[in-house]
Scaffold this motif. Structure first.
Motif, PDB file in Angstrom:
ATOM      1  N   GLN A  53      76.738  56.013  23.656  1.00 21.89           N
ATOM      2  CA  GLN A  53      75.632  55.883  22.457  1.00 21.89           C
ATOM      3  C   GLN A  53      75.691  57.574  22.119  1.00 21.89           C
ATOM      4  OE1 GLN A  53      73.224  57.360  26.676  1.00 21.89           O
ATOM      5  NE2 GLN A  53      71.993  56.337  25.834  1.00 21.89           N
ATOM      6  N   GLU A 241      71.077  59.141  21.405  1.00 23.43           N
ATOM      7  CA  GLU A 241      70.503  58.069  20.920  1.00 23.43           C
ATOM      8  C   GLU A 241      69.322  58.482  20.406  1.00 23.43           C
ATOM      9  OE1 GLU A 241      68.571  54.365  23.585  1.00 23.43           O
ATOM     10  OE2 GLU A 241      70.273  54.285  23.611  1.00 23.43           O
ATOM     11  N   ALA A 242      68.924  59.866  20.909  1.00 19.20           N
ATOM     12  CA  ALA A 242      67.748  59.992  20.246  1.00 19.20           C
ATOM     13  C   ALA A 242      67.791  60.737  19.144  1.00 19.20           C
ATOM     14  CB  ALA A 242      66.743  60.902  21.558  1.00 19.20           C
ATOM     15  N   ARG A 244      70.483  59.747  16.616  1.00 15.76           N
ATOM     16  CA  ARG A 244      70.403  58.705  15.817  1.00 15.76           C
ATOM     17  C   ARG A 244      69.206  57.755  15.621  1.00 15.76           C
ATOM     18  NH1 ARG A 244      72.787  52.631  17.549  1.00 15.76           N
ATOM     19  NH2 ARG A 244      73.498  52.574  15.184  1.00 15.76           N
ATOM     20  N   ASP A 245      68.702  57.820  16.153  1.00 19.06           N
ATOM     21  CA  ASP A 245      66.614  57.124  16.161  1.00 19.06           C
ATOM     22  C   ASP A 245      65.701  58.092  15.271  1.00 19.06           C
ATOM     23  OD1 ASP A 245      67.268  54.742  17.291  1.00 19.06           O
ATOM     24  OD2 ASP A 245      66.411  55.373  19.242  1.00 19.06           O
ATOM     25  N   GLY A 246      66.235  59.689  15.408  1.00 17.96           N
ATOM     26  CA  GLY A 246      65.482  60.512  14.901  1.00 17.96           C
ATOM     27  C   GLY A 246      65.364  60.848  13.636  1.00 17.96           C
TER      28      GLY A 246
END
Length: 370
Positions: A53, A241-242, A244-246
Protein backbone atom coordinates in the motif's frame (compact mmCIF):
# COMPACT_ATOMS: atom_id res chain seq x y z
CA UNK A 1 -17.74 26.60 24.73
CA UNK A 2 -16.99 26.11 21.04
CA UNK A 3 -15.32 22.88 20.05
CA UNK A 4 -11.56 23.03 19.39
CA UNK A 5 -10.53 23.74 15.80
CA UNK A 6 -7.49 21.92 14.45
CA UNK A 7 -5.53 23.80 11.75
CA UNK A 8 -2.11 22.22 12.32
CA UNK A 9 -2.22 19.29 9.89
CA UNK A 10 1.43 19.68 8.86
CA UNK A 11 2.44 18.82 12.43
CA UNK A 12 0.32 15.68 12.45
CA UNK A 13 -2.88 14.66 10.71
CA UNK A 14 -5.83 13.11 12.57
CA UNK A 15 -5.88 9.34 12.47
CA UNK A 16 -7.93 8.12 9.50
CA UNK A 17 -10.79 5.70 10.15
CA UNK A 18 -9.29 2.95 7.92
CA UNK A 19 -5.94 3.31 9.71
CA UNK A 20 -7.61 2.96 13.10
CA UNK A 21 -9.46 -0.17 11.93
CA UNK A 22 -6.27 -1.71 10.53
CA UNK A 23 -4.41 -1.05 13.77
CA UNK A 24 -7.15 -2.58 15.90
CA UNK A 25 -7.15 -5.68 13.70
CA UNK A 26 -3.36 -5.93 14.04
CA UNK A 27 -3.51 -5.56 17.81
CA UNK A 28 -5.66 -8.68 17.90
CA UNK A 29 -2.81 -10.72 16.38
CA UNK A 30 -0.42 -12.54 18.69
CA UNK A 31 2.35 -13.65 16.38
CA UNK A 32 5.84 -12.24 15.93
CA UNK A 33 6.20 -11.51 12.19
CA UNK A 34 9.58 -13.27 12.18
CA UNK A 35 8.07 -16.54 13.44
CA UNK A 36 7.38 -19.24 10.86
CA UNK A 37 4.21 -20.65 12.46
CA UNK A 38 0.72 -19.61 11.43
CA UNK A 39 0.46 -16.79 13.95
CA UNK A 40 3.72 -15.28 12.73
CA UNK A 41 2.74 -15.67 9.09
CA UNK A 42 -0.48 -13.70 9.67
CA UNK A 43 1.50 -10.84 11.20
CA UNK A 44 4.02 -11.02 8.35
CA UNK A 45 1.22 -10.89 5.79
CA UNK A 46 -0.15 -7.74 7.42
CA UNK A 47 3.25 -6.05 7.15
CA UNK A 48 3.71 -7.04 3.52
CA UNK A 49 0.21 -5.87 2.61
CA UNK A 50 1.05 -2.51 4.15
CA UNK A 51 4.32 -2.41 2.23
CA UNK A 52 2.35 -2.84 -0.99
CA UNK A 53 0.00 0.00 0.00
CA UNK A 54 2.82 2.42 0.83
CA UNK A 55 4.64 1.46 -2.36
CA UNK A 56 1.54 2.22 -4.44
CA UNK A 57 1.27 5.69 -2.90
CA UNK A 58 4.87 6.52 -3.87
CA UNK A 59 4.85 4.71 -7.22
CA UNK A 60 7.67 2.27 -6.38
CA UNK A 61 8.10 -1.50 -6.06
CA UNK A 62 7.42 -2.80 -2.56
CA UNK A 63 10.99 -4.12 -2.36
CA UNK A 64 12.29 -0.56 -2.22
CA UNK A 65 10.63 0.13 1.14
CA UNK A 66 12.22 -0.20 4.57
CA UNK A 67 9.88 0.55 7.47
CA UNK A 68 11.38 2.73 10.21
CA UNK A 69 10.37 4.28 13.51
CA UNK A 70 9.43 7.56 11.80
CA UNK A 71 10.59 10.19 9.34
CA UNK A 72 13.46 11.38 11.51
CA UNK A 73 14.94 7.89 11.69
CA UNK A 74 14.55 7.46 7.93
CA UNK A 75 16.32 10.78 7.30
CA UNK A 76 19.17 9.79 9.59
CA UNK A 77 19.52 6.38 7.94
CA UNK A 78 19.61 7.91 4.47
CA UNK A 79 22.14 10.63 5.29
CA UNK A 80 24.45 8.26 7.18
CA UNK A 81 25.28 6.80 3.76
CA UNK A 82 27.42 9.85 2.95
CA UNK A 83 30.10 9.06 5.53
CA UNK A 84 29.94 5.34 4.83
CA UNK A 85 30.59 5.84 1.13
CA UNK A 86 32.96 8.79 1.16
CA UNK A 87 30.46 11.30 -0.14
CA UNK A 88 30.03 14.90 0.90
CA UNK A 89 26.64 15.87 2.34
CA UNK A 90 24.90 18.80 0.64
CA UNK A 91 21.78 19.91 2.54
CA UNK A 92 19.14 22.40 1.46
CA UNK A 93 19.06 25.49 3.67
CA UNK A 94 15.36 25.11 4.50
CA UNK A 95 15.42 21.43 5.44
CA UNK A 96 13.82 19.92 8.52
CA UNK A 97 16.05 19.79 11.65
CA UNK A 98 16.31 15.99 11.31
CA UNK A 99 18.22 16.63 8.07
CA UNK A 100 20.23 19.73 8.97
CA UNK A 101 21.44 18.25 12.24
CA UNK A 102 23.00 15.34 10.32
CA UNK A 103 25.62 17.74 8.96
CA UNK A 104 29.24 16.84 9.55
CA UNK A 105 32.52 18.73 9.18
CA UNK A 106 32.61 18.16 5.42
CA UNK A 107 28.95 19.04 4.81
CA UNK A 108 27.70 22.15 3.05
CA UNK A 109 24.39 23.97 3.07
CA UNK A 110 22.85 24.76 -0.31
CA UNK A 111 21.25 28.23 -0.22
CA UNK A 112 17.74 28.95 -1.39
CA UNK A 113 16.50 31.92 -3.37
CA UNK A 114 14.15 34.53 -1.97
CA UNK A 115 11.22 32.44 -3.26
CA UNK A 116 12.35 29.45 -1.18
CA UNK A 117 13.52 27.35 -4.12
CA UNK A 118 16.96 25.78 -4.14
CA UNK A 119 19.61 27.96 -5.81
CA UNK A 120 20.49 25.64 -8.68
CA UNK A 121 23.63 27.57 -9.64
CA UNK A 122 24.95 27.29 -6.10
CA UNK A 123 24.11 23.59 -6.01
CA UNK A 124 25.94 22.95 -9.26
CA UNK A 125 29.00 24.74 -7.96
CA UNK A 126 29.03 22.56 -4.84
CA UNK A 127 28.55 19.40 -6.89
CA UNK A 128 31.72 20.10 -8.87
CA UNK A 129 33.78 19.43 -5.73
CA UNK A 130 33.20 15.67 -5.96
CA UNK A 131 30.73 12.85 -5.24
CA UNK A 132 27.91 14.01 -2.99
CA UNK A 133 24.73 12.90 -1.27
CA UNK A 134 22.27 15.76 -1.67
CA UNK A 135 19.15 16.16 0.48
CA UNK A 136 16.35 18.45 -0.71
CA UNK A 137 12.85 18.26 0.73
CA UNK A 138 9.91 17.81 -1.61
CA UNK A 139 7.68 20.30 0.26
CA UNK A 140 8.58 22.68 3.04
CA UNK A 141 6.52 22.12 6.18
CA UNK A 142 6.34 25.84 7.10
CA UNK A 143 5.68 27.46 3.72
CA UNK A 144 4.30 24.61 1.60
CA UNK A 145 6.77 25.50 -1.18
CA UNK A 146 7.36 22.65 -3.65
CA UNK A 147 10.94 22.10 -4.81
CA UNK A 148 11.65 21.24 -8.50
CA UNK A 149 12.95 17.78 -7.67
CA UNK A 150 13.14 16.47 -11.23
CA UNK A 151 15.45 19.33 -12.25
CA UNK A 152 17.53 18.90 -9.11
CA UNK A 153 17.80 15.13 -9.64
CA UNK A 154 19.00 15.58 -13.23
CA UNK A 155 21.73 17.96 -12.05
CA UNK A 156 22.80 15.75 -9.15
CA UNK A 157 23.02 12.67 -11.36
CA UNK A 158 25.06 14.52 -14.01
CA UNK A 159 27.69 14.98 -11.33
CA UNK A 160 27.53 11.38 -10.12
CA UNK A 161 25.62 12.23 -6.95
CA UNK A 162 22.71 10.68 -5.06
CA UNK A 163 19.54 12.60 -4.24
CA UNK A 164 17.55 12.09 -1.05
CA UNK A 165 14.24 13.84 -0.48
CA UNK A 166 12.28 14.20 2.73
CA UNK A 167 8.80 13.88 1.20
CA UNK A 168 6.72 13.65 4.36
CA UNK A 169 4.75 16.81 3.49
CA UNK A 170 4.28 15.87 -0.17
CA UNK A 171 2.87 12.36 -0.49
CA UNK A 172 -0.88 12.24 -0.23
CA UNK A 173 -1.17 15.94 -1.11
CA UNK A 174 0.33 16.10 -4.58
CA UNK A 175 0.91 13.36 -7.17
CA UNK A 176 4.27 11.86 -6.24
CA UNK A 177 6.17 9.28 -8.25
CA UNK A 178 9.70 8.50 -7.12
CA UNK A 179 10.90 7.07 -10.44
CA UNK A 180 9.45 9.93 -12.49
CA UNK A 181 11.22 12.46 -10.26
CA UNK A 182 14.52 10.58 -10.44
CA UNK A 183 14.97 10.23 -6.68
CA UNK A 184 17.36 7.78 -5.07
CA UNK A 185 16.21 7.88 -1.44
CA UNK A 186 12.88 9.15 -0.09
CA UNK A 187 11.59 9.59 3.45
CA UNK A 188 7.91 9.09 4.33
CA UNK A 189 6.04 9.41 7.62
CA UNK A 190 2.75 7.76 8.53
CA UNK A 191 1.32 10.44 10.81
CA UNK A 192 1.51 13.15 8.13
CA UNK A 193 -1.06 11.28 6.01
CA UNK A 194 -3.45 10.13 8.73
CA UNK A 195 -1.56 7.11 10.01
CA UNK A 196 -0.11 6.58 13.49
CA UNK A 197 2.85 8.45 14.94
CA UNK A 198 6.16 6.63 15.31
CA UNK A 199 6.14 4.84 11.94
CA UNK A 200 7.92 5.87 8.75
CA UNK A 201 9.63 4.46 5.71
CA UNK A 202 12.80 4.93 3.72
CA UNK A 203 12.43 4.24 -0.01
CA UNK A 204 15.70 3.26 -1.67
CA UNK A 205 16.44 2.47 -5.31
CA UNK A 206 18.29 -0.84 -5.75
CA UNK A 207 21.50 0.86 -6.96
CA UNK A 208 22.02 2.56 -3.58
CA UNK A 209 23.89 0.38 -1.04
CA UNK A 210 21.67 1.01 1.98
CA UNK A 211 23.15 0.28 5.42
CA UNK A 212 21.26 -0.22 8.70
CA UNK A 213 21.31 2.22 11.57
CA UNK A 214 19.95 -0.39 13.99
CA UNK A 215 21.68 -3.76 14.12
CA UNK A 216 20.98 -7.01 15.89
CA UNK A 217 18.29 -8.73 13.84
CA UNK A 218 17.32 -9.73 10.34
CA UNK A 219 14.14 -7.68 10.09
CA UNK A 220 13.41 -5.45 7.07
CA UNK A 221 15.89 -7.39 4.90
CA UNK A 222 18.54 -6.72 7.58
CA UNK A 223 18.13 -2.98 7.02
CA UNK A 224 16.36 -2.21 10.33
CA UNK A 225 16.80 -4.51 13.30
CA UNK A 226 14.06 -4.99 15.87
CA UNK A 227 10.63 -6.60 15.90
CA UNK A 228 8.38 -4.64 13.60
CA UNK A 229 5.59 -2.43 14.93
CA UNK A 230 2.88 -4.50 13.24
CA UNK A 231 -0.06 -2.34 14.31
CA UNK A 232 1.71 0.89 13.37
CA UNK A 233 2.77 -0.46 9.99
CA UNK A 234 -0.74 -1.74 9.30
CA UNK A 235 -2.11 1.71 10.10
CA UNK A 236 0.51 3.28 7.81
CA UNK A 237 -0.57 1.03 4.96
CA UNK A 238 -4.25 1.78 5.38
CA UNK A 239 -3.54 5.52 5.60
CA UNK A 240 -1.41 5.34 2.45
CA UNK A 241 -4.21 3.67 0.52
CA UNK A 242 -6.73 6.25 1.75
CA UNK A 243 -4.35 9.10 0.92
CA UNK A 244 -3.86 7.77 -2.59
CA UNK A 245 -7.60 7.53 -3.11
CA UNK A 246 -8.15 11.00 -1.65
CA UNK A 247 -5.69 13.08 -3.67
CA UNK A 248 -8.58 14.83 -5.44
CA UNK A 249 -9.81 16.12 -2.07
CA UNK A 250 -6.98 18.64 -2.08
CA UNK A 251 -8.63 20.64 -4.88
CA UNK A 252 -11.28 21.64 -2.36
CA UNK A 253 -8.58 22.25 0.27
CA UNK A 254 -6.78 24.57 -2.17
CA UNK A 255 -9.97 26.61 -2.60
CA UNK A 256 -10.27 27.01 1.17
CA UNK A 257 -6.62 28.03 1.54
CA UNK A 258 -6.96 30.56 -1.29
CA UNK A 259 -10.13 32.00 0.26
CA UNK A 260 -8.36 32.37 3.61
CA UNK A 261 -5.39 34.18 2.07
CA UNK A 262 -7.53 36.45 -0.10
CA UNK A 263 -9.66 37.48 2.88
CA UNK A 264 -6.52 38.30 4.87
CA UNK A 265 -4.99 40.37 2.09
CA UNK A 266 -8.25 42.20 1.41
CA UNK A 267 -8.62 43.18 5.07
CA UNK A 268 -4.93 43.59 5.96
CA UNK A 269 -2.72 44.10 2.89
CA UNK A 270 0.32 44.60 5.13
CA UNK A 271 0.29 40.88 5.97
CA UNK A 272 2.90 38.89 4.01
CA UNK A 273 1.84 35.56 2.52
CA UNK A 274 5.12 33.67 2.39
CA UNK A 275 5.54 31.70 -0.83
CA UNK A 276 2.76 33.45 -2.73
CA UNK A 277 3.55 33.20 -6.44
CA UNK A 278 5.60 30.03 -5.96
CA UNK A 279 4.24 26.50 -6.39
CA UNK A 280 2.89 25.32 -3.04
CA UNK A 281 0.90 22.40 -1.71
CA UNK A 282 -2.79 23.14 -1.41
CA UNK A 283 -3.15 23.02 2.35
CA UNK A 284 -0.45 25.35 3.69
CA UNK A 285 -0.49 29.09 4.36
CA UNK A 286 2.37 30.94 6.07
CA UNK A 287 1.28 34.41 7.21
CA UNK A 288 3.69 37.04 8.55
CA UNK A 289 2.25 39.87 10.62
CA UNK A 290 5.04 42.37 11.42
CA UNK A 291 4.58 43.92 14.82
CA UNK A 292 2.85 40.87 16.29
CA UNK A 293 5.29 38.15 17.46
CA UNK A 294 4.34 34.65 16.41
CA UNK A 295 4.17 33.39 20.00
CA UNK A 296 1.65 36.10 20.91
CA UNK A 297 -0.50 35.08 17.98
CA UNK A 298 -0.32 31.42 18.97
CA UNK A 299 -1.50 32.24 22.48
CA UNK A 300 -4.44 34.23 21.14
CA UNK A 301 -5.45 31.36 18.88
CA UNK A 302 -5.04 28.83 21.66
CA UNK A 303 -7.32 30.88 23.92
CA UNK A 304 -9.86 30.84 21.09
CA UNK A 305 -9.57 27.05 20.84
CA UNK A 306 -7.78 27.12 17.49
CA UNK A 307 -4.60 25.14 16.85
CA UNK A 308 -2.06 26.71 14.48
CA UNK A 309 1.72 26.78 14.74
CA UNK A 310 4.92 28.67 14.07
CA UNK A 311 7.76 26.77 12.45
CA UNK A 312 8.02 23.00 12.18
CA UNK A 313 6.49 20.89 14.95
CA UNK A 314 9.97 19.73 15.97
CA UNK A 315 10.99 23.30 16.82
CA UNK A 316 7.68 24.90 17.82
CA UNK A 317 7.33 26.25 21.35
CA UNK A 318 10.74 27.88 21.17
CA UNK A 319 10.85 31.66 21.01
CA UNK A 320 13.20 32.03 18.08
CA UNK A 321 13.10 33.25 14.53
CA UNK A 322 12.17 30.65 11.93
CA UNK A 323 15.42 29.40 10.33
CA UNK A 324 13.44 28.56 7.18
CA UNK A 325 12.32 32.15 6.69
CA UNK A 326 15.73 33.47 7.69
CA UNK A 327 17.29 31.27 4.98
CA UNK A 328 14.88 32.87 2.49
CA UNK A 329 16.30 36.29 3.43
CA UNK A 330 13.48 37.60 5.62
CA UNK A 331 14.44 39.83 8.53
CA UNK A 332 13.34 39.26 12.13
CA UNK A 333 10.26 41.44 11.70
CA UNK A 334 8.90 38.99 9.13
CA UNK A 335 10.50 35.72 10.22
CA UNK A 336 9.60 36.29 13.87
CA UNK A 337 5.97 37.11 13.15
CA UNK A 338 4.99 34.24 10.85
CA UNK A 339 2.47 31.57 11.71
CA UNK A 340 1.56 28.46 9.75
CA UNK A 341 -2.02 27.48 9.06
CA UNK A 342 -2.31 23.97 7.62
CA UNK A 343 -5.58 22.43 6.49
CA UNK A 344 -6.71 18.88 5.79
CA UNK A 345 -9.22 16.72 4.02
CA UNK A 346 -12.07 17.48 6.39
CA UNK A 347 -11.44 21.21 6.92
CA UNK A 348 -14.72 23.05 6.29
CA UNK A 349 -15.60 26.56 5.05
CA UNK A 350 -16.84 27.60 8.50
CA UNK A 351 -13.43 26.63 9.92
CA UNK A 352 -11.90 29.29 7.68
CA UNK A 353 -14.47 31.81 8.89
CA UNK A 354 -13.62 31.01 12.49
CA UNK A 355 -9.89 31.42 11.82
CA UNK A 356 -10.48 34.78 10.17
CA UNK A 357 -12.64 35.96 13.06
CA UNK A 358 -9.61 35.51 15.31
CA UNK A 359 -6.85 36.57 12.94
CA UNK A 360 -8.24 39.75 11.41
CA UNK A 361 -8.58 41.61 14.76
CA UNK A 362 -4.94 40.69 15.48
CA UNK A 363 -3.92 42.01 12.09
CA UNK A 364 -5.88 45.23 12.59
CA UNK A 365 -3.75 46.07 15.64
CA UNK A 366 -0.65 46.26 13.45
CA UNK A 367 -2.15 48.52 10.76
CA UNK A 368 0.65 50.81 9.54
CA UNK A 369 0.26 54.51 10.26
CA UNK A 370 -1.26 56.41 7.34
Amino acid sequence: MRSPLYLDWNATAPLRTPARAAMIAALDLIGNPSSIHGFGRKARRMIEDARDQVAALAGVPAAWITFTGGGTEANNQALALAARHGRRLLLGATEHPSVLECAGPDSAVVPVQANGLIDLDALEGLLRAGPALVSVQAVNSETGIIQPLADIAAMVHRHGGWLHSDAVQAVGRIPFNVAALGLDLVTLSAHKIGGPQGVGALLTVPSIPLSPLLRGGGQERRMRAGTENVAGIAGFGAAAEAARDGLADYRAVAALRDRLEQAVINAAPWVRVIGAGTARVANTSCLALPGQPANSQLMAFDLAGIAVSAGSACSSGKAKTSPVLAAMGFDDAIAGSAIRVSLGWDTRPDDIDRFLACYLPLAARTRPAA
